[in-house]
Design an enzyme around this catalytic site. Structure first.
Site, mmCIF file in Angstrom:
data_model
loop_
_atom_site.group_PDB
_atom_site.id
_atom_site.type_symbol
_atom_site.label_atom_id
_atom_site.label_comp_id
_atom_site.label_asym_id
_atom_site.label_seq_id
_atom_site.Cartn_x
_atom_site.Cartn_y
_atom_site.Cartn_z
ATOM 1 C CG HIS A 155 -1.881 1.170 1.211
ATOM 2 N ND1 HIS A 155 -3.155 1.086 0.675
ATOM 3 C CD2 HIS A 155 -1.750 2.451 1.646
ATOM 4 C CE1 HIS A 155 -3.764 2.245 0.796
ATOM 5 N NE2 HIS A 155 -2.932 3.088 1.371
ATOM 6 C CB CYS A 156 2.078 3.329 -2.717
ATOM 7 S SG CYS A 156 3.210 4.708 -3.014
#
Length: 304
Positions: A155-156
């Site tokens: 998850h950026c």
């Protein structure tokens, strides 16, 4: 306490835990952190992601506006530079902005809650203990999105979205073009201070002209930050594709010897085609296209 009383107490606790798990899964199935927008776009509801994404967007917008405004366009008007540097830099800025929008609002590969494996796939699927759904191998539950993502890489926070099977190619293009634009911006920044002449036709009373050095110092700071983030992510994503691993899998296999890791027999180009789509490699650099590749629900590697 008798055996029957102990058994009843354990049964009551088991029923309570089961009801809590089912209630939590029912909450996850409402997709509480996903905002569905018109046109098929999606947006993740996460405050920390808003801040990180806002910082990246601000740095990109600042560099994309200040460098042409202070350096490239004035020098073109003075006849010192051609229009090509300004055109290329503005084109890169447009591509980065487009890819940033698509990466933020794209579906990374969220698994539908009603999907079921076929009889041939059933042995290769796993069970999510949070969503209580069946999912393909390499799928993971994201604590930020509150959804299971196919082939989840990570998850950026910079795009406030997961990087998964359906948008990894977009993220790879984003960090690639972002690194190229940042490198070009830093090069122009150095040339501005040490090579380029002072603008002749610039209005001396302009606020930008009076504070141009201060603004270019800001370009150096923001450009350096963007270059570090984009270049590191571009290298990491490329290595993950070459090694046929995700960031989550790299963490899982970090302490395992190589002989215990899944085999990897595909060629490098085939691995990039799985991520970026079929066709010749030059098409991969087009940010306006679609991937046009059906998602894989069965993976040959072992469960992670």
């Amino acid at each position: 306490m008798s055996f029957q009383q102990q058994f009843n107490a354990l049964s009551f606790l088991a029923d309570s835990n089961s009801k809590e798990i089912e209630s939590e899964a029912a909450y996850y199935r409402t997709s509480p952190n996903i905002i569905y927008l018109p046109g098929g776009f999606q947006f993740v509801r996460h405050v920390q992601g808003y801040i990180s994404m806002g910082c990246v967007t601000l740095a990109w917008a600042y560099n994309s506006y200040i460098i042409p405004k202070i350096v490239l366009l004035p020098l073109w008007e003075d006849g010192y530079l051609s229009y090509m540097p300004a055109f290329v830099f503005c084109l890169l800025g447009f591509l980065v902005g487009l890819l940033l929008f698509r990466s933020v609002t794209s579906d990374p590969g969220r698994i539908p809650f009603d999907v079921r494996p076929t009889s041939a796939e059933q042995m290769d699927w796993t069970h999510c203990q949070r969503c209580l759904i069946q999912r393909p191998l390499k799928s993971h539950h994201c604590s930020k999105c509150q959804r299971c993502i196919r082939k989840m890489d990570h998850h950026c926070p910079w795009i406030n979205n997961c990087v998964g099977e359906d948008n990894q190619w977009l993220f790879l293009l984003l960090v690639f073009y972002g690194a190229v634009q940042s490198m070009m911006g830093l090069t122009i920044n150095v040339l501005y201070f040490y090579v380029f002449p002072v603008c002749i036709l610039c209005p001396k009373e302009s606020w930008f002209f009076e504070h141009q050095q201060f603004l270019m110092y800001g370009v150096f700071v923001s450009g350096t930050g963007l270059l570090l983030v984009c270049a590191s992510q571009c290298f990491t994503q490329s290595m993950n594709i070459i090694m046929d691993k995700t960031t989550v899998e790299s963490l899982i296999y970090a302490r395992k010897p190589p002989r215990e890791r899944p085999p990897n027999q595909a060629t490098v180009m085939d691995k990039f085609r799985i991520v970026c789509g079929p066709g010749p490699a030059w098409r991969w650099f087009n940010p306006l296209r679609r991937k046009r590749w059906k998602p894989y629900f069965v993976y040959q590697e072992q469960q992670v």
